[in-house]
Design an enzyme around this catalytic site. Structure first.
Site, PDB file in Angstrom:
ATOM      1  N   LYS A 136       0.965  -1.094   0.274  1.00 45.28           N
ATOM      2  CA  LYS A 136      -0.032   0.124   0.069  1.00 45.28           C
ATOM      3  C   LYS A 136       0.844   1.231  -0.090  1.00 45.28           C
ATOM      4  O   LYS A 136       1.676   1.213   0.927  1.00 45.28           O
ATOM      5  CB  LYS A 136      -0.847   0.053   1.264  1.00 45.28           C
ATOM      6  CG  LYS A 136      -1.834   1.328   1.186  1.00 45.28           C
ATOM      7  CD  LYS A 136      -2.677   1.412   2.478  1.00 45.28           C
ATOM      8  CE  LYS A 136      -2.975   2.862   2.507  1.00 45.28           C
ATOM      9  NZ  LYS A 136      -3.232   3.110   3.821  1.00 45.28           N
ATOM     10  N   GLY A 194      -7.720   9.403   9.863  1.00 46.48           N
ATOM     11  CA  GLY A 194      -7.974   9.553  11.231  1.00 46.48           C
ATOM     12  C   GLY A 194      -9.081  10.655  11.551  1.00 46.48           C
ATOM     13  O   GLY A 194      -9.701  10.739  12.572  1.00 46.48           O
ATOM     14  N   ASN A 218      -8.888   2.089  10.160  1.00 47.32           N
ATOM     15  CA  ASN A 218      -8.014   1.565  11.255  1.00 47.32           C
ATOM     16  C   ASN A 218      -8.632   2.293  12.431  1.00 47.32           C
ATOM     17  O   ASN A 218      -9.283   1.665  13.329  1.00 47.32           O
ATOM     18  CB  ASN A 218      -6.699   2.023  10.836  1.00 47.32           C
ATOM     19  CG  ASN A 218      -5.588   1.631  11.856  1.00 47.32           C
ATOM     20  OD1 ASN A 218      -5.994   1.109  13.170  1.00 47.32           O
ATOM     21  ND2 ASN A 218      -4.571   1.442  11.815  1.00 47.32           N
ATOM     22  N   THR A 219      -8.533   3.658  12.382  1.00 47.29           N
ATOM     23  CA  THR A 219      -8.854   4.486  13.786  1.00 47.29           C
ATOM     24  C   THR A 219     -10.134   4.184  14.104  1.00 47.29           C
ATOM     25  O   THR A 219     -10.478   3.978  15.415  1.00 47.29           O
ATOM     26  CB  THR A 219      -8.607   5.812  13.570  1.00 47.29           C
ATOM     27  OG1 THR A 219      -7.322   6.288  12.834  1.00 47.29           O
ATOM     28  CG2 THR A 219      -8.622   6.877  14.628  1.00 47.29           C
TER      29      THR A 219
END
Lengths: 257, 334
Positions: free
Chosen positions: A96, A157, A206-207
């Site tokens: 990635k 995020g 993710n976050t």
């Protein structure tokens, strides 16, 4: 189902592995949500001597496909070097590719991204480029060898959801056969469902899971949401309209009852 | 019964203190020539802050911390029960809201109340969280006092000797060994990993704090723990690797820019020291005791050495005096 460089993936949710309360909770979140692809960062963790092996071993034990990333790389050279190390550490050609252009918004440097993608594709990497929703950049990425596009939903995020649905729709329309993974900016399962309803093939986040009060339950919620969004896209949803349409015809109804 | 403890970090010294308190003969053997030379607890913040920690830690961390502050108060002189404070910049209010949701035993403070509590921060923040029941101590002083305590109670603490548990059991009158070597025990404990932490020690003659202050931030949260005399411990990074030998430019930049955001007055502080080490951690980031024959392995205290050291020491002491644990058994705390 989506196919990344010849690998079939059934679960359209991809998860990052940072910021969880513990590796044990990360493992449970992956297991409970049925996630098949996880990303992992190497730039900072490797230190001077690939010192991240303890954590990387735990990532390998998850049994998922590992998609290493070049997070925290600001130059083409850094990103290429990190990708080469990732290939050795995880034994995968998948990368990635992140080339960050702005330290505050963490938005991609699309010029460096295209250049790094060109170099890595020539070296035999399967590049997953973290990009904006810009159509022309996407076209260039495909020209230099990318077979997957990873446009952002919003800055990493922030949890803001899909900032530019029009842009994603345009990408989908122009590249009907290229897997599109919305990467970054997702905060809620409804955001993930939204991305899938726009026709994207997968969502990477993710976050929103790692920092949830209950990451395991939130991972399940996201897995459900991407499945629902995918099913909606495949079901040809109706268009929004202005005129109310009663689902039961008014004429013929006993209106004096 | 004679118990030998390998490792004079916070885990080993808590065990030694607890055992001598119960009248057991103890020898601590540390391979470094002096206290703290290779113990990650030397670089600890020394916050006894179970509620703040519960933002990211399992509920077991809070449960195991119940007697921690009292235990330390009985053994060392530097325990300060002034609570702790959590703040964030105006644009990071969502971090503060999240922290409040995930923790308990706190009071919401407005800017004025915050300024009353910590005059140095007056006018800097509009909101904060105050955890009145938490405490902090000076880790280096505390470790030294534990050494003195063990010796005063008739125990031995020896530096500069490298031994293995097997050697001790074979060659001396040792009945039991407690292995408290932290990350150095990774060969024996294969699920152990290191989590790198970097810290700085600052000195400011202009600013004073009475309690640890955490500044939340989506990327680089910090804490600042006052050590008295204008000295502050600034910590700490959390990086998933096992590098023990260098603080990176990026980490120092992030730590220092965050403390500058906490108060620009720290821009004039002196950097007394930089420190780095790895925290030993199991996959659940909780400590565990494992028994193999006559060897107990206490490890995985992660970032909670001072907070959980007493509970784990009491647990081991209970085991040793009661012999409840079977060989091969692992006592986890989850």
């Amino acid at each position: 189902m989506v196919r990344f460089y010849g690998v079939e993936i059934r679960n359209a949710l991809l998860l990052g592995t940072a910021q969880y309360p513990s590796p044990a909770i990360l493992a449970e979140a992956i297991r409970e949500s049925g996630v098949e692809v996880v990303t992992v960062s190497l730039r900072r963790e490797s230190g001077n001597s690939r010192a991240g092996e303890g954590f990387w071993a735990l990532i390998r034990e998850l049994g998922a496909h590992v998609l290493p990333n070049t997070a925290s790389c600001y130059t083409v050279k850094e990103a290429v070097t990190t990708a080469q190390m990732a290939r050795e550490v995880f034994g995968t050609a998948w990368i990635k590719l992140e080339v960050i252009g702005n330290p505050d918004t963490l938005q991609p440097d699309v010029f460096g991204l295209v250049e790094a993608a060109r170099i890595l594709s020539k070296e035999g990497f399967d590049v997953f480029p973290y990009t904006t929703e810009d159509l022309v950049v996407a076209d260039r990425l495909i020209q230099v060898g990318c077979e997957v596009l990873m446009p952002w939903g919003a800055p990493i995020g922030t949890g803001r959801g899909i900032n530019n649905p029009y842009g994603l729709r345009t990408l989908r329309a122009h590249f009907p056969d290229v897997p599109i993974v919305v990467d970054a900016g997702i905060g809620l399962p409804s955001h993930a469902a939204h991305a899938m309803e726009l026709g994207c093939d997968a969502v990477l986040l993710n976050t929103a899971v790692a920092k949830a009060g209950d990451p395991v339950r939130m991972a399940r919620a996201f897995a459900d949401a991407v499945a629902a969004g995918r099913a909606a896209w495949l079901s040809d949803p109706i268009d929004a309209g202005d005129m109310a349409q009663p689902s039961t015809p008014v004429p013929g109804k006993a209106f004096l009852s | 019964m004679n118990v030998s403890i390998i490792g004079a970090g916070v885990a080993g010294l808590c065990c030694a203190s607890e055992l001598v308190d119960r009248g057991i003969s103890v020898t601590v053997i540390e391979r470094s020539a002096s206290l703290g030379e290779s113990a990650c607890s030397w670089f600890a913040g020394g916050m006894l802050a179970p509620y703040c920690e519960s933002e990211s830690a399992e509920p077991a961390v809070v449960e195991l911390s119940t007697h921690s502050i009292d235990w330390w108060d009985r053994h060392v002189s530097s325990v300060c029960r002034n609570g702790s404070l959590v703040v964030s910049a105006a644009r990071d209010q969502r971090e503060l809201r999240r922290f409040a949701r995930l923790t308990r035993e706190h009071e919401q403070l407005d800017g004025a109340a915050l300024g009353e509590l910590e005059p140095a921060l007056e006018g800097r923040f509009e909101q904060g969280l105050y955890f009145p029941t938490e405490a902090h101590l000076d880790p280096r002083g505390a470790l030294a006092e534990l050494v003195e305590h063990v010796r005063a109670q008739g125990g031995n603490v020896r530096f500069g000797e490298e031994v293995t548990a097997t050697e001790l059991l074979e060659s001396s009158d040792t009945d039991l060994v407690i292995d408290c070597r932290g990350y150095s025990a990774r060969v024996e404990l294969n699920s152990l990993r290191g989590v790198k932490g970097e810290m700085l020690v600052l000195k400011s003659d202009d600013l004073a704090l009475s309690r640890p202050v955490r500044l939340l931030h989506p990327r680089h949260p910090i804490y600042l723990v006052p050590r008295g005399d204008g000295v502050f411990m600034l910590g700490a990074t959390m990086i998933e690797n096992n590098e023990r030998n260098r603080i990176s430019t990026r980490s120092m930049l992030e730590l220092l820019s965050s403390v500058y955001a906490l108060h620009p007055g720290f821009g004039e502080a002196e950097i007394l020291e930089t420190g780095v080490d790895v925290r030993p951690a199991f996959p659940d980031n909780l400590p565990a005791v494992q028994r193999r024959g006559n060897i107990y392995y206490l490890n995985g205290l992660y970032r909670h050495g001072f907070l959980l050291g007493p509970a784990m020491a009491m647990r081991i002491a209970d085991e040793i005096t009661g012999e409840q644990m079977q060989s091969g058994e692992i006592a986890r705390c989850g």
